[in-house]
Write a protein that holds these residues in place. Structure first.
Motif, mmCIF file in Angstrom:
data_model
loop_
_atom_site.group_PDB
_atom_site.id
_atom_site.type_symbol
_atom_site.label_atom_id
_atom_site.label_comp_id
_atom_site.label_asym_id
_atom_site.label_seq_id
_atom_site.Cartn_x
_atom_site.Cartn_y
_atom_site.Cartn_z
ATOM 1 N N GLY A 121 -17.655 4.401 1.019
ATOM 2 C CA GLY A 121 -16.498 5.136 0.545
ATOM 3 C C GLY A 121 -15.169 4.712 1.109
ATOM 4 N N HIS A 122 -15.129 3.683 1.929
ATOM 5 C CA HIS A 122 -13.857 3.228 2.506
ATOM 6 C C HIS A 122 -13.262 2.138 1.624
ATOM 7 C CE1 HIS A 122 -14.194 5.552 6.232
ATOM 8 N NE2 HIS A 122 -15.478 5.273 6.166
ATOM 9 N N ASP A 123 -12.706 2.522 0.488
ATOM 10 C CA ASP A 123 -12.106 1.565 -0.433
ATOM 11 C C ASP A 123 -10.758 1.098 0.096
ATOM 12 O OD1 ASP A 123 -14.204 1.651 -2.205
ATOM 13 O OD2 ASP A 123 -13.329 3.220 -3.451
ATOM 14 N N GLY A 124 -10.301 -0.018 -0.475
ATOM 15 C CA GLY A 124 -9.012 -0.570 -0.075
ATOM 16 C C GLY A 124 -9.079 -1.446 1.148
ATOM 17 N N GLY A 125 -10.293 -1.761 1.614
ATOM 18 C CA GLY A 125 -10.446 -2.602 2.791
ATOM 19 C C GLY A 125 -10.138 -4.056 2.497
ATOM 20 N N ASP A 136 -7.419 5.186 5.827
ATOM 21 C CA ASP A 136 -7.387 5.025 4.373
ATOM 22 C C ASP A 136 -7.757 3.597 3.999
ATOM 23 O OD1 ASP A 136 -6.465 7.619 3.275
ATOM 24 O OD2 ASP A 136 -4.737 7.241 4.549
ATOM 25 N N ARG A 137 -7.417 2.667 4.889
ATOM 26 C CA ARG A 137 -7.795 1.266 4.683
ATOM 27 C C ARG A 137 -8.239 0.690 6.021
ATOM 28 N NH1 ARG A 137 -5.712 -1.128 -0.223
ATOM 29 N NH2 ARG A 137 -4.312 0.330 -1.292
ATOM 30 N N VAL A 138 -9.416 0.093 6.035
ATOM 31 C CA VAL A 138 -9.913 -0.625 7.214
ATOM 32 C C VAL A 138 -9.682 -2.107 6.955
ATOM 33 C CG1 VAL A 138 -11.924 -1.204 8.614
ATOM 34 C CG2 VAL A 138 -11.630 1.130 7.762
ATOM 35 N N VAL A 139 -8.924 -2.749 7.842
ATOM 36 C CA VAL A 139 -8.542 -4.149 7.648
ATOM 37 C C VAL A 139 -9.017 -4.965 8.840
ATOM 38 C CG1 VAL A 139 -6.624 -5.750 7.324
ATOM 39 C CG2 VAL A 139 -6.511 -3.448 6.330
ATOM 40 N N LEU A 140 -9.862 -5.952 8.568
ATOM 41 C CA LEU A 140 -10.332 -6.868 9.607
ATOM 42 C C LEU A 140 -9.535 -8.160 9.492
ATOM 43 C CD1 LEU A 140 -12.373 -7.516 11.870
ATOM 44 C CD2 LEU A 140 -13.930 -8.344 10.090
ATOM 45 N N GLY A 141 -8.783 -8.482 10.559
ATOM 46 C CA GLY A 141 -7.914 -9.655 10.510
ATOM 47 C C GLY A 141 -8.637 -10.925 10.135
ATOM 48 N N GLU A 142 -9.817 -11.136 10.668
ATOM 49 C CA GLU A 142 -10.625 -12.301 10.299
ATOM 50 C C GLU A 142 -12.088 -11.989 10.530
ATOM 51 O OE1 GLU A 142 -11.474 -16.959 11.505
ATOM 52 O OE2 GLU A 142 -9.655 -15.977 12.231
ATOM 53 N N CYS A 143 -12.902 -12.208 9.518
ATOM 54 C CA CYS A 143 -14.343 -12.036 9.636
ATOM 55 C C CYS A 143 -14.947 -13.387 9.983
ATOM 56 C CB CYS A 143 -14.917 -11.511 8.319
ATOM 57 S SG CYS A 143 -16.653 -11.049 8.422
ATOM 58 N N ARG A 144 -15.540 -13.481 11.176
ATOM 59 C CA ARG A 144 -16.024 -14.792 11.615
ATOM 60 C C ARG A 144 -17.365 -14.719 12.331
ATOM 61 N NH1 ARG A 144 -11.392 -16.639 15.626
ATOM 62 N NH2 ARG A 144 -12.654 -18.514 15.615
ATOM 63 N N GLY A 145 -18.031 -13.569 12.315
ATOM 64 C CA GLY A 145 -19.294 -13.459 13.031
ATOM 65 C C GLY A 145 -20.139 -12.307 12.528
ATOM 66 N N ALA A 146 -20.941 -11.754 13.433
ATOM 67 C CA ALA A 146 -21.892 -10.712 13.062
ATOM 68 C C ALA A 146 -21.224 -9.418 12.613
ATOM 69 C CB ALA A 146 -22.824 -10.427 14.246
ATOM 70 N N ALA A 205 0.832 -1.205 0.000
ATOM 71 C CA ALA A 205 0.000 0.000 0.000
ATOM 72 C C ALA A 205 0.867 1.254 0.000
ATOM 73 C CB ALA A 205 -0.927 -0.004 1.215
ATOM 74 N N ASP A 206 0.323 2.324 -0.518
ATOM 75 C CA ASP A 206 1.007 3.620 -0.554
ATOM 76 C C ASP A 206 1.465 3.995 0.851
ATOM 77 O OD1 ASP A 206 1.651 6.358 -0.646
ATOM 78 O OD2 ASP A 206 0.232 6.721 -2.260
ATOM 79 N N PRO A 207 2.739 4.340 1.030
ATOM 80 C CA PRO A 207 3.239 4.702 2.365
ATOM 81 C C PRO A 207 2.510 5.881 2.994
ATOM 82 C CG PRO A 207 5.070 4.315 0.858
ATOM 83 C CD PRO A 207 3.820 4.308 0.031
ATOM 84 N N ALA A 208 1.838 6.684 2.189
ATOM 85 C CA ALA A 208 1.114 7.836 2.722
ATOM 86 C C ALA A 208 -0.241 7.453 3.298
ATOM 87 C CB ALA A 208 0.933 8.898 1.637
ATOM 88 N N GLU A 209 -0.659 6.206 3.106
ATOM 89 C CA GLU A 209 -1.968 5.770 3.591
ATOM 90 C C GLU A 209 -1.906 5.363 5.056
ATOM 91 O OE1 GLU A 209 -3.727 4.020 -0.634
ATOM 92 O OE2 GLU A 209 -3.138 2.639 0.960
ATOM 93 N N ARG A 210 -3.023 5.540 5.751
ATOM 94 C CA ARG A 210 -3.169 5.135 7.151
ATOM 95 C C ARG A 210 -3.985 3.844 7.182
ATOM 96 N NH1 ARG A 210 -3.472 7.141 12.551
ATOM 97 N NH2 ARG A 210 -5.433 6.713 13.651
ATOM 98 N N ILE A 211 -3.385 2.781 7.707
ATOM 99 C CA ILE A 211 -4.036 1.471 7.758
ATOM 100 C C ILE A 211 -4.457 1.189 9.191
ATOM 101 C CG2 ILE A 211 -3.736 -1.000 7.377
ATOM 102 C CD1 ILE A 211 -1.572 -0.332 5.326
ATOM 103 N N VAL A 212 -5.739 0.877 9.396
ATOM 104 C CA VAL A 212 -6.250 0.514 10.715
ATOM 105 C C VAL A 212 -6.571 -0.978 10.690
ATOM 106 C CG1 VAL A 212 -8.005 0.912 12.473
ATOM 107 C CG2 VAL A 212 -7.199 2.829 11.066
ATOM 108 N N CYS A 213 -5.833 -1.754 11.476
ATOM 109 C CA CYS A 213 -6.015 -3.209 11.554
ATOM 110 C C CYS A 213 -6.846 -3.553 12.791
ATOM 111 C CB CYS A 213 -4.670 -3.926 11.632
ATOM 112 S SG CYS A 213 -3.650 -3.759 10.160
#
Length: 389
Positions: A286-290, A264-274, A211-219
């Motif tokens: 509008g939150h692309d790159g997830g 800039d990117r919302v990242v869910l480590g594992e989707c396993r429920g509701a 990912a672009d180094p200027a982006e903020r990634i929330v894990c």
């Protein structure tokens, strides 16, 4: 290999009492210092050996720590005091370790759970915890476990591989690396799917490193396993309820909180429920790159898996399909064949025009024989990533 440390219980007790008299975090340095303060007279080499054994006993997994430190081991499972197995190269192998008796195995499990901030006792006989070094612990006490306490330890290697390393290892077929890089560059929303132990988290860490180094990634994770090589990564980790059942902060809560953190990117480590409802909602606003990972046996099983998770969130099949088809752009699927982890398919998410159900179409497949083959979904994927290769 007996697994017994050359340290007697009296010395372990003395070091533990010394640490207790001086409140503060129990670090490897403090254990070594406490050992010296006990007045134990040994040579420098022996001192380091004894200190290492004590650190394993007080901070690590005791007799199992050398197995966890082995770079080739991904999992350690304990079925009994003398029934210990390790996973190397995708295959389980027995190891000749003697943990003592069933009571000793239980004590080890309880201590490890406490190290991970969790409770394990007769009132709560199962636990899923993360140890300070990132190792994931699962333990089950009798009588839920028949006969002896069962332990499962999964090692988290805190290293993100480069794309070139994954190609060299055979995880990525030549040519797939360019497609994956284009997906990240175009800020496509991705699902990395596969069965347990196929390398989903490893691949996702590698992709986020592009990912672009200027982006903020929330894990957002249950345990901090994602390790992208990126200068701006922040991590949110769930909090389990306390013994009174209060204080829980769930994955769904954290997905909602992340949207207020200028991601800039919302990242869910594992989707396993509701939380699937909140993730799809975020990616539709509008939150692309997830990105997220998902347990599924094949890429074609992803729609059914999403529908099952959507049902937990009270979403109808139609509502889930309407949300997912606009929120998710591609599925990257991994398999493990004879110990080798590899990406077998990249697919696009679509909706059946006749039934309206969610479906996936293969865009690129990587057969075991080698090479890549385009499928019916390639045109849609190429258009999404503006492919010119």
């Amino acid at each position: 290999m007996t697994g017994r440390h050359p340290v007697d219980e009296g010395l372990v007790t003395a070091v533990r009492e010394h640490l207790a008299r001086r409140p503060g975090p129990v670090t490897p340095e403090r254990v070594t210092s406490a050992l010296r303060d006990t007045g134990t007279v040994v040579g420098s080499a022996a001192m380091e050996q004894v200190a290492g054994a004590l650190r394993a006993e007080l901070l690590g997994a005791g007799p199992l720590q050398p197995l966890l430190d082995d770079p080739e081991v991904t999992d350690v499972v304990v079925n009994g005091p003398r029934d210990v197995w390790v996973d190397r190269a995708g295959r389980l192998h027995p190891v000749p370790i003697d943990l003592g008796d069933a009571a000793a195995v239980r004590m080890l499990a309880v201590r490890l759970a406490a190290t991970g901030g969790q409770r394990l006792d007769d009132a709560r006989p199962t636990v899923d915890a993360r140890l300070p070094d990132g190792t994931r612990l699962h333990a089950v006490l009798p009588p839920v476990a028949d006969g002896c306490t069962l332990l499962s330890l999964r090692v988290v290697r805190h290293r993100a591989f480069t794309v070139d390393e994954l190609v060299a290892a055979g995880t990525l077929a030549p040519g797939l690396d360019a497609v994956l890089a284009a997906l990240i560059r175009s800020r496509a929303n991705l699902v990395v799917s596969g069965a347990t132990g196929t390398g989903k988290t490893t691949l996702l860490s590698t992709l986020l490193s592009l990912a672009d180094p200027a982006e903020r990634i929330v894990c957002i994770e249950e345990a901090g396993e994602l390790t992208p090589r990126h200068p701006h990564v922040v991590r949110l980790v769930v909090r389990r309820p306390n013994v009174e059942g209060a204080g829980e902060v769930s994955l769904a809560d954290l997905v909602r909180e992340s949207l207020r953190m200028r991601p800039d990117r919302v990242v869910l480590g594992e989707c396993r429920g509701a939380e699937v409802r909140d993730v799809l909602g975020a990616l539709n606003t509008g939150h692309d790159g997830g990105c997220t990972t998902l347990h599924a046996n094949t890429a074609q099983d992803v729609p059914a898996r999403l529908e099952a998770l959507g049902a937990l969130a009270g979403m109808s099949r139609e509502a889930l399909a309407a949300q997912a088809v606009s929120a998710l752009h591609a599925v990257i699927h991994l398999r493990r064949d004879r110990g080798r982890r590899r990406v077998t398919e990249i697919a696009v998410v679509d909706r059946d025009p006749d039934r309206g159900a969610l479906t996936v179409r293969t865009a690129v497949a990587a057969p075991e024989a080698g090479g890549t083959v385009t499928g019916p979904g390639w045109a849609a994927l190429a258009d999404r990533i503006d492919w010119a290769g």
